[in-house]
Design a protein around this motif. Structure first.
Motif, PDB file in Angstrom:
ATOM      1  N   LEU A   1      18.589 -58.913  26.878  1.00  0.00           N
ATOM      2  CA  LEU A   1      18.590 -57.514  26.434  1.00  0.00           C
ATOM      3  C   LEU A   1      18.333 -57.349  24.934  1.00  0.00           C
ATOM      4  O   LEU A   1      17.511 -56.498  24.554  1.00  0.00           O
ATOM      5  CB  LEU A   1      19.896 -56.831  26.838  1.00  0.00           C
ATOM      6  CG  LEU A   1      19.962 -55.327  26.561  1.00  0.00           C
ATOM      7  CD1 LEU A   1      18.845 -54.595  27.298  1.00  0.00           C
ATOM      8  CD2 LEU A   1      21.319 -54.763  26.988  1.00  0.00           C
TER       9      LEU A   1
ATOM     10  N   LEU B   1      15.160 -55.071  23.458  1.00  0.00           N
ATOM     11  CA  LEU B   1      15.363 -53.914  22.591  1.00  0.00           C
ATOM     12  C   LEU B   1      14.710 -54.128  21.231  1.00  0.00           C
ATOM     13  O   LEU B   1      14.156 -53.189  20.649  1.00  0.00           O
ATOM     14  CB  LEU B   1      16.863 -53.642  22.427  1.00  0.00           C
ATOM     15  CG  LEU B   1      17.628 -53.387  23.741  1.00  0.00           C
ATOM     16  CD1 LEU B   1      19.073 -53.011  23.445  1.00  0.00           C
ATOM     17  CD2 LEU B   1      16.947 -52.309  24.577  1.00  0.00           C
TER      18      LEU B   1
ATOM     19  N   ALA C   1      11.057 -53.198  20.996  1.00  0.00           N
ATOM     20  CA  ALA C   1      10.716 -51.776  20.880  1.00  0.00           C
ATOM     21  C   ALA C   1      10.331 -51.423  19.450  1.00  0.00           C
ATOM     22  O   ALA C   1       9.672 -50.407  19.217  1.00  0.00           O
ATOM     23  CB  ALA C   1      11.886 -50.909  21.329  1.00  0.00           C
TER      24      ALA C   1
ATOM     25  N   ARG D   1       5.416 -52.822  22.274  1.00  0.00           N
ATOM     26  CA  ARG D   1       6.344 -51.689  22.394  1.00  0.00           C
ATOM     27  C   ARG D   1       6.260 -51.080  23.792  1.00  0.00           C
ATOM     28  O   ARG D   1       7.279 -50.731  24.400  1.00  0.00           O
ATOM     29  CB  ARG D   1       6.044 -50.625  21.329  1.00  0.00           C
ATOM     30  CG  ARG D   1       6.191 -51.114  19.900  1.00  0.00           C
ATOM     31  CD  ARG D   1       6.246 -49.965  18.908  1.00  0.00           C
ATOM     32  NE  ARG D   1       5.070 -49.116  18.909  1.00  0.00           N
ATOM     33  CZ  ARG D   1       3.966 -49.334  18.201  1.00  0.00           C
ATOM     34  NH1 ARG D   1       3.883 -50.424  17.428  1.00  0.00           N
ATOM     35  NH2 ARG D   1       2.945 -48.495  18.232  1.00  0.00           N
TER      36      ARG D   1
ATOM     37  N   VAL E   1      12.544 -51.954  29.959  1.00  0.00           N
ATOM     38  CA  VAL E   1      13.778 -51.166  29.917  1.00  0.00           C
ATOM     39  C   VAL E   1      13.858 -50.245  31.134  1.00  0.00           C
ATOM     40  O   VAL E   1      14.917 -50.098  31.754  1.00  0.00           O
ATOM     41  CB  VAL E   1      13.855 -50.347  28.618  1.00  0.00           C
ATOM     42  CG1 VAL E   1      14.968 -49.303  28.698  1.00  0.00           C
ATOM     43  CG2 VAL E   1      14.096 -51.267  27.435  1.00  0.00           C
TER      44      VAL E   1
ATOM     45  N   GLN F   1      26.132 -50.907  27.500  1.00  0.00           N
ATOM     46  CA  GLN F   1      24.990 -51.110  26.608  1.00  0.00           C
ATOM     47  C   GLN F   1      24.122 -49.862  26.475  1.00  0.00           C
ATOM     48  O   GLN F   1      23.077 -49.899  25.820  1.00  0.00           O
ATOM     49  CB  GLN F   1      24.122 -52.263  27.135  1.00  0.00           C
ATOM     50  CG  GLN F   1      24.867 -53.560  27.319  1.00  0.00           C
ATOM     51  CD  GLN F   1      25.417 -54.108  26.022  1.00  0.00           C
ATOM     52  OE1 GLN F   1      24.812 -53.933  24.963  1.00  0.00           O
ATOM     53  NE2 GLN F   1      26.550 -54.789  26.093  1.00  0.00           N
TER      54      GLN F   1
ATOM     55  N   LYS G   1      23.007 -48.700  22.883  1.00  0.00           N
ATOM     56  CA  LYS G   1      22.020 -49.577  22.250  1.00  0.00           C
ATOM     57  C   LYS G   1      20.642 -49.390  22.890  1.00  0.00           C
ATOM     58  O   LYS G   1      19.621 -49.391  22.195  1.00  0.00           O
ATOM     59  CB  LYS G   1      22.458 -51.037  22.370  1.00  0.00           C
ATOM     60  CG  LYS G   1      23.677 -51.384  21.544  1.00  0.00           C
ATOM     61  CD  LYS G   1      24.028 -52.851  21.704  1.00  0.00           C
ATOM     62  CE  LYS G   1      25.254 -53.206  20.877  1.00  0.00           C
ATOM     63  NZ  LYS G   1      25.628 -54.643  21.037  1.00  0.00           N
ATOM     64  N   ILE G   2      20.622 -49.249  24.208  1.00  0.00           N
ATOM     65  CA  ILE G   2      19.352 -49.040  24.897  1.00  0.00           C
ATOM     66  C   ILE G   2      18.743 -47.715  24.460  1.00  0.00           C
ATOM     67  O   ILE G   2      17.535 -47.622  24.204  1.00  0.00           O
ATOM     68  CB  ILE G   2      19.557 -49.062  26.421  1.00  0.00           C
ATOM     69  CG1 ILE G   2      20.055 -50.435  26.871  1.00  0.00           C
ATOM     70  CG2 ILE G   2      18.257 -48.715  27.146  1.00  0.00           C
ATOM     71  CD1 ILE G   2      20.435 -50.512  28.337  1.00  0.00           C
TER      72      ILE G   2
ATOM     73  N   GLU H   1      19.075 -46.178  21.653  1.00  0.00           N
ATOM     74  CA  GLU H   1      18.547 -46.302  20.291  1.00  0.00           C
ATOM     75  C   GLU H   1      17.152 -46.918  20.300  1.00  0.00           C
ATOM     76  O   GLU H   1      16.268 -46.491  19.555  1.00  0.00           O
ATOM     77  CB  GLU H   1      19.487 -47.155  19.441  1.00  0.00           C
ATOM     78  CG  GLU H   1      20.815 -46.486  19.112  1.00  0.00           C
ATOM     79  CD  GLU H   1      21.753 -47.408  18.362  1.00  0.00           C
ATOM     80  OE1 GLU H   1      21.370 -48.575  18.114  1.00  0.00           O
ATOM     81  OE2 GLU H   1      22.874 -46.973  18.025  1.00  0.00           O
ATOM     82  N   ALA H   2      16.948 -47.910  21.145  1.00  0.00           N
ATOM     83  CA  ALA H   2      15.638 -48.553  21.237  1.00  0.00           C
ATOM     84  C   ALA H   2      14.604 -47.602  21.822  1.00  0.00           C
ATOM     85  O   ALA H   2      13.456 -47.549  21.361  1.00  0.00           O
ATOM     86  CB  ALA H   2      15.742 -49.815  22.087  1.00  0.00           C
ATOM     87  N   VAL H   3      15.003 -46.850  22.832  1.00  0.00           N
ATOM     88  CA  VAL H   3      14.078 -45.890  23.444  1.00  0.00           C
ATOM     89  C   VAL H   3      13.703 -44.801  22.443  1.00  0.00           C
ATOM     90  O   VAL H   3      12.541 -44.367  22.381  1.00  0.00           O
ATOM     91  CB  VAL H   3      14.700 -45.271  24.715  1.00  0.00           C
ATOM     92  CG1 VAL H   3      13.804 -44.172  25.275  1.00  0.00           C
ATOM     93  CG2 VAL H   3      14.932 -46.344  25.777  1.00  0.00           C
TER      94      VAL H   3
ATOM     95  N   SER I   1       7.876 -44.748  27.194  1.00  0.00           N
ATOM     96  CA  SER I   1       9.180 -44.372  26.650  1.00  0.00           C
ATOM     97  C   SER I   1       9.799 -43.235  27.441  1.00  0.00           C
ATOM     98  O   SER I   1      11.009 -43.227  27.707  1.00  0.00           O
ATOM     99  CB  SER I   1       9.038 -43.967  25.180  1.00  0.00           C
ATOM    100  OG  SER I   1      10.272 -43.593  24.628  1.00  0.00           O
TER     101      SER I   1
END
Length: 214
Positions: free
Chosen positions: A115, A119, A122, A130, A137, A152, A155-156, A158-160, A175
């Motif tokens: 994971l 992330l 991204a 990306r 994801v 999580q 955190k996921i 934030e990456a998206v 996305s």
């Protein structure tokens, strides 16, 4: 989803289940995985994209039979993603997405290592990376039990968010799909706030203590 960046997706490994009949090999799929993983590990960077996409094909076509190899494959994948000279990131992320797709139960224990690298991808300067990260994801959020990812989720998210307004349309589209899948994941459980009654009781106790001190 099957590998998306190659025209030939017809690799058939169904015969592997009976390969070497009578010899009882530990796993016929090893005959496919070994040269591919060796190519991914190679110092010849021209091999990385093709070998990574070949890995994606083998995993997808092997389906659940890839499960026993998940730990071994994951270790090689994470090592490759950590190398600055590795040139097959988008294709390797497709392989990761395929592994999640066909063996969701087999990757749960691998999330602590997989994971963070998904992330981190991204934020790559390479837009195909990306895009592939967001596809991974999305697959993660749709194939795994929501409760597994609840802790999580932030955190996921934030990456998206990093790719939501990406300058490349294919990344934005991936996305959006990842965000839709993420919306079905519950937020992680946080520590409950003290009840109002408990707060009031604490204040009263403090006042009584102050009076006694006087």
């Amino acid at each position: 989803p099957p590998p998306t960046d190659a025209a030939d997706a017809a690799l058939d490994v169904s015969a592997l289940s009976t390969a070497g009949a009578g010899k009882e090999p530990p796993s016929p799929l090893s005959a496919f995985f070994k040269p591919i993983l060796d190519g991914i590990d190679s110092g010849d960077t021209t091999l990385h994209p093709g070998c990574s996409l070949a890995l994606a094909h083998v995993i997808y076509n092997a389906s659940s039979r890839a499960g026993p190899h998940a730990d071994r494959v994951s270790k090689r994948v994470t090592a490759a993603l950590d190398r600055a000279q590795f040139t097959g990131r988008p294709q390797l992320l497709i392989a990761v997405a395929n592994l999640i797709e066909v063996c969701p139960g087999g990757v749960v224990d691998l999330l602590p290592t997989l994971l963070p690298r998904l992330l981190a991808s991204a934020g790559s300067t390479d837009w195909p990376t990306r895009k592939a990260a967001m596809e991974s994801v999305e697959t993660l959020c749709t194939r795994l039990d929501p409760e597994v990812l609840a802790a999580q989720r932030e955190k996921i998210a934030e990456a998206v968010d990093k790719t939501k307004y990406d300058k490349m349309k294919p990344v934005r589209e991936a996305s959006a799909l990842a965000l839709a899948a993420l919306s079905k994941i519950p937020a992680g459980v946080s520590e409950p706030a003290p009840a109002a009654e408990e707060e009031e009781a604490e204040k009263e106790a403090e006042k009584e203590a102050e009076k006694e001190a006087e």
